[in-house]
Design a protein around this motif. Structure first.
Motif, PDB file in Angstrom:
ATOM      1  N   UNK A   1       4.882   2.240  -0.122  1.00  0.00           N
ATOM      2  CA  UNK A   1       5.812   1.145   0.199  1.00  0.00           C
ATOM      3  C   UNK A   1       6.201   1.110   1.669  1.00  0.00           C
ATOM      4  N   UNK A   2       5.836   2.124   2.431  1.00  0.00           N
ATOM      5  CA  UNK A   2       6.047   2.066   3.884  1.00  0.00           C
ATOM      6  C   UNK A   2       5.131   0.994   4.475  1.00  0.00           C
ATOM      7  N   UNK A   3       5.676   0.170   5.353  1.00  0.00           N
ATOM      8  CA  UNK A   3       4.832  -0.777   6.076  1.00  0.00           C
ATOM      9  C   UNK A   3       4.332  -0.098   7.334  1.00  0.00           C
ATOM     10  N   UNK A   4       3.018   0.077   7.386  1.00  0.00           N
ATOM     11  CA  UNK A   4       2.432   0.790   8.522  1.00  0.00           C
ATOM     12  C   UNK A   4       2.288  -0.180   9.688  1.00  0.00           C
ATOM     13  N   UNK A   5       2.882   0.164  10.819  1.00  0.00           N
ATOM     14  CA  UNK A   5       2.746  -0.658  12.021  1.00  0.00           C
ATOM     15  C   UNK A   5       1.455  -0.263  12.712  1.00  0.00           C
ATOM     16  N   UNK A   6       0.428  -1.102  12.569  1.00  0.00           N
ATOM     17  CA  UNK A   6      -0.880  -0.755  13.100  1.00  0.00           C
ATOM     18  C   UNK A   6      -0.899  -0.728  14.625  1.00  0.00           C
ATOM     19  N   UNK A   7       0.101  -1.355  15.242  1.00  0.00           N
ATOM     20  CA  UNK A   7       0.156  -1.372  16.702  1.00  0.00           C
ATOM     21  C   UNK A   7       0.963  -0.193  17.253  1.00  0.00           C
TER      22      UNK A   7
END
Length: 681
Positions: free
Chosen positions: A463-469
């Protein structure tokens, strides 16, 4: 005898003038703007002979220009409207063809991209299917680039046309001012210089082909006004019209009328003619199309990158970006333009996308009231509010944030912010290794082999939103999950209609407890503190230990001691759960989720763009046909009064030739009488 000779001579003069005028009409039948002329005559003074009055011949009173000012005004107005509609329609049809054609538009390649995702999802460990997806990804970004380039070229073409047309306008206005001077000089003797009047009217008509103008007649002069009353010609003085980069947006030209001592921007009030059509097209079609296309490109690259970041690739690593970051330094800088009148050292603004789903297709004006305080107004006139650059974190405005990039603004400095305008130009494919496409989910759940109950568990979802940047944050999450798992859920006995469970970390230490209702589907949300390879806590910038969270659904009834393990899916080559989520983006609402709007998918957003441009192009075609018909009728009306009819002129030629012959016969008769009288004497 002398009276009879005088009468004949006056007839000769009148008939010769009529013949000359008729001949002039015939030779000018194809001259643009020429008005038919006719000779007006009046009887000469009467001679009193005591018992009555005798006529003494005829006198030429005027060479009259056959002209109707009302019909000419109709022609001028319809010329401006028809030229405007033609210019608008030509440009709009070009954009419509570009966007709607399957060989040039985005719709077909976007569908091909998701078709490749579907194929690769069905065989997640097939490298050839992955490579085909990368190829489609590159095709998609290239197509965005190509359309953006063509729209930019169209914008440059409009700039060039405005510059060229402005020069032509200045030549015509200078000609009209000169004609005003000549007409005034030649009208002092109460006669009218017909050819000059025709030339001036034709110059005004030609001017209306370029830009819509209004004419006011003053003391025999034509005063020419643009838009809402900006003077282009005032008597014998012509004011120049110039096209140059706008002070607010240097990529697009604006129009300025230059008076003695000052200039006035007339872009917003200029209508009619080819210039008006180009400006209307740029406002109604080109700018919205570039913004909408850019928004779709930004949403596509951002959402696809973000979804890939939620998965694990064939190398057991969290997913990398397939597209370039929407917040690269170049992309952020491209989204704002400083006004040309800003103070020295005002710097520039970086525009970062914080939530691509909230972006609109509007532009924004940012005006500073101090070195840090600023207000934002959307292009639809909505005041977005007042903000301060020192606020942390930066306030989000319709999905973007602002930050100063060098310099220090002063009160009154302004910037034009275009969050999506360059989106289609900035998108690019950066991934080259198909193995790095993250198709697998990062977590996997397994039941202990000794479980005896009837329970089951779904595969866990991170459920963590991974910040690809955020490379650092993504690295911490990768390290944390790899070293903090497997996590074990151990169930206890059923008591009082509920059943407890305990969560143990990879070291066997309890990190939480909870309860479920046996026999029902129970969604569990579990948070796990993250540690590195040495077992040390992974902390954020405030010193707080970071965690990762996941959800899973437990159904049925677990026996006491039954357990499930949740581990990092480092070897999930055949897992396609993240690829399935990527495929779901095809229909998921990801565009325009703001101000209570439910949003739409990328495909729907592009289809809406094509539909809007198509509707405007279709309406432009109707307008072009209608205004052309009005112009044709206006020309016919004008020509019915002022135009040269060769049949009528041929009849006049015979008529005046006979008139001339008859007048000659009068003189001959007078001579015969005089000769007879002399012979008698």
């Amino acid at each position: 005898m002398s009276n009879l000779i005088s009468i004949g001579l006056s007839g000769l003069a009148a008939s010769q003038a009529a013949l000359s005028t008729t001949g002039n009409n015939i030779t000018n039948v194809s001259t643009a703007g020429y008005s038919r002329e006719s000779v007006s005559t009046t009887s000469s003074a009467l001679q009193n002979i005591g018992v009555g009055y005798l006529g003494t011949g005829t006198t030429i009173s005027d060479v009259r220009r056959i002209y109707n000012s009302f019909m000419d005004t109709q022609l001028q107005t319809s010329t401006a409207l028809a030229s405007d509609a033609t210019a608008y329609g030509t440009q709009a049809s070009s954009v419509d063809t570009l966007l709607s054609d399957s060989s040039t538009g985005i719709g077909s390649v976007l569908s091909s991209f998701f078709a490749a995702v579907q194929t690769a999802s069905a065989s997640p460990n097939d490298v050839s299917a992955r490579q085909a997806l990368l190829t489609q990804t590159s095709t998609l970004s290239n197509r965005f680039n190509q359309i953006s380039s063509q729209l930019s070229q169209q914008n440059d073409g409009i700039n060039s046309s405005l510059s060229t047309l402005s020069t032509q306008v200045n030549k015509l206005t200078s000609s009209i001012a000169d004609l005003n001077k000549q007409i005034s000089a030649m009208s002092t003797s109460s006669s009218t210089p017909n050819s000059l009047l025709d030339a001036r009217n034709e110059a005004v008509r030609s001017l209306n082909e370029l830009v819509g103008v209004t004419v006011q007649q003053r003391d025999g002069n034509y005063d020419i006004y643009l838009g809402s009353g900006q003077s282009l010609v005032n008597g014998t003085t012509a004011n120049t019209l110039t096209a140059a980069p706008s002070t607010a947006d240097k990529s697009q030209y604006s129009l300025t009328v230059n008076y003695q001592g000052f200039s006035s921007d007339v872009t917003s009030v200029t209508t009619g003619g080819e210039i008006g059509g180009l400006l209307r097209f740029r406002t109604d079609v080109l700018n919205p199309a570039m913004n909408e296309l850019g928004r779709t490109a930004i949403v596509a690259s951002d959402t696809i990158n973000t979804q890939l970041a939620q998965g694990v690739d064939l190398n057991g690593q969290f997913g990398g970006s397939v597209f370039a970051s929407v917040n690269s330094a170049t992309a952020q800088a491209n989204r704002s333009i400083a006004a040309s009148g800003n103070s020295a050292g005002s710097g520039s603004l970086n525009v970062a996308i914080s939530d691509s789903s909230e972006l609109t297709t509007s532009d924004y004006t940012v005006k500073f009231t101090s070195a840090t305080a600023y207000s934002v107004t959307r292009s639809d006139g909505t005041a977005m509010g007042s903000y301060d650059l020192s606020t942390t974190p930066a306030p989000v405005i319709d999905g973007f944030t602002l930050a100063l990039n060098g310099g220090s603004p002063s009160a009154g400095d302004s910037f034009k912010v275009m969050p999506t305008r360059s989106g289609a130009a900035d998108i690019s494919t950066t991934m080259t290794d198909a193995n790095k496409l993250a198709f697998a989910a990062p977590l996997t759940g397994t039941a202990a082999s000794g479980n005896t109950g009837t329970s089951s568990i779904t595969q866990p979802t991170l459920t963590n939103t991974v910040d690809i940047y955020d490379a650092s944050g993504q690295s911490d999450l990768q390290t944390g999950i790899a070293n903090s798992t497997p996590v074990k859920l151990v169930f206890g006995s059923v008591s009082g209609g509920s059943q407890g469970y305990t969560v143990f970390n990879s070291k066997g230490v309890s990190i939480g407890t909870g309860t479920v209702v046996p026999g029902q589907a129970n969604t569990l949300s579990i948070s796990v503190p993250m540690v590195d390879a040495s077992g040390a806590a992974i902390n954020d910038s405030t010193g707080t230990q970071k965690t990762f969270s996941f959800q899973a659904t437990v159904s049925g009834t677990a026996a006491s001691g039954d357990s499930y393990s949740v581990a990092f899916n480092s070897a999930g080559k055949s897992d396609n759960r993240n690829a399935t989520s990527l495929l779901a983006l095809q229909t998921k609402a990801t565009v325009g989720i703001n101000s209570g709007n439910a949003g739409m998918s990328m495909s729907t957003a592009y289809s809406s763009l094509v539909s809007n441009v198509g509707a405007k192009a279709s309406q432009a075609t109707v307008d072009t046909t209608a205004t052309a018909a009005v112009l044709t009728q206006a020309k016919a009306n004008r020509d019915s009064v002022s135009g040269v009819n060769l049949d009528d002129e041929a009849a006049n030629l015979v008529k005046f030739q006979q008139y001339y012959t008859a007048s000659s016969q009068i003189i001959k008769t007078a001579q015969d009488i005089f000769t007879t009288l002399l012979n008698a004497l």
